[in-house]
Write an enzyme that holds these catalytic residues in place. Structure first.
Site, PDB file in Angstrom:
ATOM      1  N   ASP A   1      -2.951   2.422  -6.333  1.00 34.45           N
ATOM      2  CA  ASP A   1      -1.584   2.629  -5.546  1.00 34.45           C
ATOM      3  C   ASP A   1      -1.552   1.289  -4.674  1.00 34.45           C
ATOM      4  O   ASP A   1      -0.859   1.551  -3.379  1.00 34.45           O
ATOM      5  CB  ASP A   1      -1.663   3.854  -4.784  1.00 34.45           C
ATOM      6  CG  ASP A   1      -3.086   3.822  -3.805  1.00 34.45           C
ATOM      7  OD1 ASP A   1      -3.794   3.141  -3.799  1.00 34.45           O
ATOM      8  OD2 ASP A   1      -3.046   4.835  -2.825  1.00 34.45           O
ATOM      9  N   GLU A   2      -2.348   0.353  -4.566  1.00 39.68           N
ATOM     10  CA  GLU A   2      -2.065  -1.190  -3.982  1.00 39.68           C
ATOM     11  C   GLU A   2      -2.336  -2.196  -4.556  1.00 39.68           C
ATOM     12  O   GLU A   2      -3.154  -2.299  -5.509  1.00 39.68           O
ATOM     13  CB  GLU A   2      -3.180  -0.839  -2.735  1.00 39.68           C
ATOM     14  CG  GLU A   2      -4.662  -0.481  -3.026  1.00 39.68           C
ATOM     15  CD  GLU A   2      -5.405  -0.768  -1.970  1.00 39.68           C
ATOM     16  OE1 GLU A   2      -5.356  -1.429  -0.824  1.00 39.68           O
ATOM     17  OE2 GLU A   2      -6.387   0.077  -1.744  1.00 39.68           O
TER      18      GLU A   2
ATOM     19  N   ASP B   1       0.731  -1.235  -0.038  1.00 44.63           N
ATOM     20  CA  ASP B   1      -0.042  -0.007  -0.013  1.00 44.63           C
ATOM     21  C   ASP B   1       0.801   1.234   0.102  1.00 44.63           C
ATOM     22  O   ASP B   1       1.697   1.445   1.197  1.00 44.63           O
ATOM     23  CB  ASP B   1      -0.812  -0.067   1.365  1.00 44.63           C
ATOM     24  CG  ASP B   1      -2.069   1.104   1.203  1.00 44.63           C
ATOM     25  OD1 ASP B   1      -2.003   1.731   0.058  1.00 44.63           O
ATOM     26  OD2 ASP B   1      -2.883   1.213   2.122  1.00 44.63           O
TER      27      ASP B   1
END
Length: 412
Positions: free
Chosen positions: A112-113, A16
């Protein structure tokens, strides 16, 4: 290192990125390092909200979704950057490229993860060593910090990654659940939103422990099968597997534009559609990608949103082809009402080396002639940062628009 891995079960990482948009801005402009920074809407409009902010900004009490005017009141020296989604998508692409060095079993969750299944990666080191290598690679190569959760399933890995930010690495085992997770309120559990938490509170379930030990029939009656799934996860049970097929779904290249005022002039909207198509084309070519599906999104002044896509027989990557597909969709689905947002996205992405554009007898010669010319135009415009050279059709449309404006100013 095999002894560091379980004989049964899996080892899952959840990566993350920390304050992703703000971190990308800082990586792009080192002068922002250590300063309170927010990525937000237009400063001149009081409706602007905070999309994300740096940890320095959070020390002033600034939070995501906070109105910009309130954030500026809390921190007058707050630096505000308008969101640059082209930059963020490129950083996301590079992030997943780095993750793919460690395993092919990757499932993107958002920009983003993502999850990684490293159960068979013992040759690279222990799970903790692999997590440290990933974290260091992202920090060294992209200047982007991340937190990583290590656990036997997706739910626990996601929960673990939230525990230490920024730059944290947390190991969460099933035996840790009673001490580390159960005391928390149900609203803090991944997968439980505000409304679900309220429903659970209605049946006297306040903590994650109460959810884990609650009556399954009462929970099912209140929130359905999803409630039973949540109860299993509260006990540390999660059978979901990392799905690498979603890596392909993550590969989309798109751009959108929110207008400062509603627009209903078709020529202006088509001009914007072409600009968006050009942006998508440039990003596809930069990454050596092609697309088999073009999608447009129209958000009207009253917040109605229409999303339509067109499946293509041949792979495309040039501005002309993307705009042609997008404009056809536009003409079919625009109802004439005023528009607040317009978007173009290329999906079903493949590497250009793996795909061949199937040209018919009539388009082959035309494309062969135009490809070198289009490349030169793009190179010159990129070098000088402005559209010095344009195709005749673009200039003609601009001349028509200019002529129309002159007529309106003269006779209206």
């Amino acid at each position: 290192m095999r002894e560091m891995y379980p004989k049964k079960g899996r080892v899952i990482l959840h990566v993350d990125m920390n304050c992703f948009f703000a971190s990308v801005e800082i990586a792009h402009d080192s002068s922002l390092q250590g300063k309170p920074l927010a990525v937000a809407g237009n400063e001149k409009e009081r409706k602007g909200i905070i999309i994300t902010c740096s940890y320095e900004a959070r020390e002033y009490g600034i939070r995501t979704t906070m109105p910009l005017w309130e954030a500026k009141r809390l921190c007058p020296q707050l630096i505000v950057r308008r969101p640059n989604f082209t930059l963020y998508r490129e950083a996301s692409f590079q992030m997943f490229q780095i993750l793919s060095r460690f395993t092919e079993k990757i499932q993107p969750v958002s920009i983003d993860e993502g999850y990684l299944d490293i159960t068979d990666c013992y040759a690279l080191g222990s799970p903790l060593e692999i997590a440290k290598m990933i974290q260091q690679a992202l920090l060294t190569e992209l200047q982007l910090p991340c937190s990583i959760g290590i656990a036997p399933n997706l739910f626990l890995a996601k929960t673990a990654s939230d525990m230490k930010k920024p730059l944290g690495i947390t190991v969460l085992r099933k035996r840790d659940i009673p001490e580390m997770i159960w005391p928390l309120p149900v609203g803090a559990m991944h997968g439980i939103g505000e409304k679900t938490a309220e429903k659970l509170n209605d049946i006297h379930i306040q903590t994650i422990e109460q959810l884990a030990k609650g009556n399954e029939h009462i929970i099912r009656a209140k929130i359905g099968k999803h409630g039973v799934d949540l109860q299993r996860r509260a006990k540390g049970m999660d059978d979901r597997e990392v799905d690498p097929s979603q890596m392909g779904q993550h590969k989309s290249v798109g751009n959108s534009m929110t207008f400062s005022k509603d627009m209903d002039e078709e020529k202006e909207l088509l001009d914007m559609l072409q600009r968006l198509s050009k942006s998508v084309s440039k990003r596809l070519q930069k990454r050596t990608l092609v697309s088999y599906n073009i999608q447009i999104m129209i958000k009207y002044h009253d917040r109605r949103t229409v999303t339509r896509s067109k499946q293509l027989k041949n792979a495309i990557w040039e501005e002309r082809d993307i705009f042609q597909a997008a404009s056809r969709l536009w003409k079919q689905h625009w109802d004439g009402d005023s528009v607040r947002l317009l978007g173009v996205t290329a999906t079903e992405i493949e590497w250009k080396t793996e795909s061949v554009k199937q040209l018919d007898l009539f388009s082959f010669e035309e494309d062969a002639k135009e490809e070198p010319l289009l490349a030169v135009i793009d190179q010159i415009n990129d070098k000088y940062g402005m559209p010095l050279l344009q195709r005749g059709s673009q200039l003609l449309r601009k001349q028509e628009k200019s002529f129309q404006q002159k007529l309106e100013s003269k006779f209206m």
